[in-house]
Design an enzyme around this catalytic site. Structure first.
Site, short mmCIF file in Angstrom:
data_model
loop_
_atom_site.label_atom_id
_atom_site.label_comp_id
_atom_site.label_asym_id
_atom_site.label_seq_id
_atom_site.Cartn_x
_atom_site.Cartn_y
_atom_site.Cartn_z
N THR A 286 -1.64 -31.84 -17.52
CA THR A 286 -0.50 -31.31 -18.26
C THR A 286 0.34 -32.38 -18.95
O THR A 286 0.47 -33.50 -18.44
CB THR A 286 0.41 -30.50 -17.30
OG1 THR A 286 1.69 -30.29 -17.92
CG2 THR A 286 0.64 -31.23 -15.99
N GLU B 271 3.37 -32.41 -18.87
CA GLU B 271 4.49 -32.72 -17.96
C GLU B 271 4.34 -34.10 -17.32
O GLU B 271 5.32 -34.69 -16.87
CB GLU B 271 4.55 -31.67 -16.86
CG GLU B 271 5.26 -30.40 -17.23
CD GLU B 271 6.77 -30.56 -17.36
OE1 GLU B 271 7.41 -31.05 -16.43
OE2 GLU B 271 7.29 -30.19 -18.43
N TYR C 242 6.26 -30.64 -9.45
CA TYR C 242 5.05 -30.13 -10.12
C TYR C 242 4.32 -31.27 -10.82
O TYR C 242 3.10 -31.46 -10.65
CB TYR C 242 5.45 -29.04 -11.14
CG TYR C 242 4.36 -28.66 -12.11
CD1 TYR C 242 3.35 -27.78 -11.73
CD2 TYR C 242 4.33 -29.17 -13.41
CE1 TYR C 242 2.34 -27.41 -12.62
CE2 TYR C 242 3.33 -28.82 -14.30
CZ TYR C 242 2.34 -27.94 -13.90
OH TYR C 242 1.34 -27.59 -14.79
N LYS D 276 0.66 -32.90 -10.09
CA LYS D 276 -0.37 -32.90 -11.13
C LYS D 276 -0.82 -34.32 -11.45
O LYS D 276 -1.95 -34.53 -11.89
CB LYS D 276 0.17 -32.20 -12.39
CG LYS D 276 0.22 -30.68 -12.28
CD LYS D 276 -1.17 -30.08 -12.47
CE LYS D 276 -1.13 -28.57 -12.58
NZ LYS D 276 -2.45 -27.99 -12.82
#
Ligand code: NAP
Ligand code: GDD
Length: 347
Positions: A125, A127, A149, A153
């Site tokens: 991601t 992110e 999160y 990840k």
């Protein structure tokens, strides 16, 4: 025809990907976790297809993952399973790590132990980058996770890369920027806006309550991004690839575009937690706006939706993947918003 196994098949991306794989005549094994209510709604259109099998499984359970991989004997495994909400990860950090980080480890270990020829895709991601500066991000940009999160990840990303280098596994990290659709979960900002707009038009609610309107995202359509995943795992060139549109819009832009779609022009007044959007003008479209008044406050800020840390800007450069695959997004930002509004208003 190949065998594809999807963890996270009941989610937004899993459902589009399963449809795409069936259209290419592959055999698709969709893993769903146990839930007390039906969680296969997004698969409704394909659930009776002869080449699809829906099986129970959970990436937090090592035996379950190992059994699925050893018994199904897939050619491809795509790990889309995640607690995918960044805001929720601040409240459930340990659970998020169990699913998003250790869940990926369980899958990679199963592949290492049972069949090293399996092609593995990890749903990485944007992110990971943290988005603190104004740069357009590519595969060489540095990571700076700003949520539990993103930290989980990042572990999964590194592991996916490491298993490629250590054990010669054919692993791919698709570093996907935000992608949306009418199947987007209801607590992500885009869907919250299009569902909120629908409720305002129907007279059910007066306003939508949101958090940070300044956040900038590179929003694409999930259908285009699932096409990218499919092309990526068939590249024969394991690696880490960014998938992005290259365009960037704010939450405020998304609001303006969605309301314009139904003929409502907004004006933003005030600042910080006191910022509001009010209806300035109405023009004729196919949508019925009779329940909405001029000067009605339709967007308000609720600090409950602020995160302890936010990611200010994500904009990606997917040149590496585009040059290798020929992929490019087909659906524009405007078309994406229009499709989501139309779907939610009709609902
Ligand atoms: P989503 O709609 O939230 O789907 C997540 C899927 O994971 C659902 O099928 C969910 O099952 C499943 N899941 C959750 N916990 C699980 C567990 N313990 N075991 C097995 N399955 C589990 O997410 P999405 O938008 O489709 O995104 C797909 C993946 O891409 C996620 O990993 C996400 O983090 C990543 N990603 C998404 C974006 C984006 O903008 N959409 C961008 C970059 C990366 P239920 O249906 O039962 O909840
Ligand atoms: N969810 C939500 N709800 N976000 C809001 C709200 C609100 O009421 N108001 C403002 N926002 C802001 C968030 O603070 C964030 O800056 C931005 O809108 C986007 O939030 P989300 O739609 O929740 O998505 P995200 O960017 O945090 O995460 C999504 O994209 C990632 C890829 O960059 C998820 O799909 C992740 O799973 C994915 O990895």
């Amino acid at each position: 025809m190949s065998k594809y196994l999807i963890f996270g098949a009941t989610g937004q991306d899993g459902s589009y990907l399963a449809e795409l794989l069936l259209s290419h005549r592959h055999e698709v094994f969709c893993i769903k976790r146990r839930s007390s209510s039906i969680n296969t709604m997004r698969l409704d259109g394909i659930i009776n297809h002869p080449s699809i099998k829906i099986l129970h499984g959970d990436v937090t359970d090592t035996a379950s993952v190992m059994q699925l991989i050893s018994q199904i004997k897939p050619d491809f495994v795509l790990n889309l399973a995640a607690q995918s909400h960044v805001g929720v990860s601040f409240n459930e950090p340990e659970y998020t790590a169990q699913v998003d980080a250790i869940g990926t480890l369980r899958i990679l270990e199963s592949i290492r132990l049972f069949n090293r020829n399996i092609v593995f895709y990890q749903a990485s991601t944007s992110e990971l980058f943290g988005g603190l500066d104004d740069k357009i991000l590519d595969e060489n940009s540095s990571f700076n996770p700003r949520s539990p999160y993103a930290a989980a990840k990042l572990y999964a990303y590194q592991l996916t890369k490491m298993y490629r280098e250590a054990y010669s596994l054919q692993t791919f990290n698709g570093i996907l920027f935000n992608h949306e659709s009418p199947r987007r979960g209801e607590n992500f900002v885009t869907r919250k806006i299009t569902m909120g707009l629908s409720n305002i038009l129907k007279g059910k609610f007066k306003s939508i309550k949101l958090g940070n309107l300044d956040a900038l995202r590179d929003w694409g359509h999930a259908k285009d991004y699932c096409e990218a995943m499919y092309q990526m795992v068939n590249l024969n060139k394991p690696g880490d690839y960014i998938v992005a549109t290259g365009e960037c819009y704010s939450v405020r832009d998304f609001l303006n575009t969605a309301f314009q779609e139904v003929g409502i022009k907004l004006k933003f007044v005030g600042s910080g937690v006191l910022e509001q959007a009010i209806v300035m003008e109405k023009s004729k479209t196919d949508y019925n706006t009779e329940n909405v008044a001029i000067n009605q406050v339709v967007v308000e800020i609720d600090p409950i939706f602020f995160r302890p840390l936010d990611v200010p800007k994500l904009q990606g450069n997917s040149q590496k993947f585009r040059e290798l695959s020929g992929w490019s997004p087909k659906i524009t930002f405007r078309e994406l918003v229009a499709e989501m509004v139309k779907y939610d208003v009709a609902f």
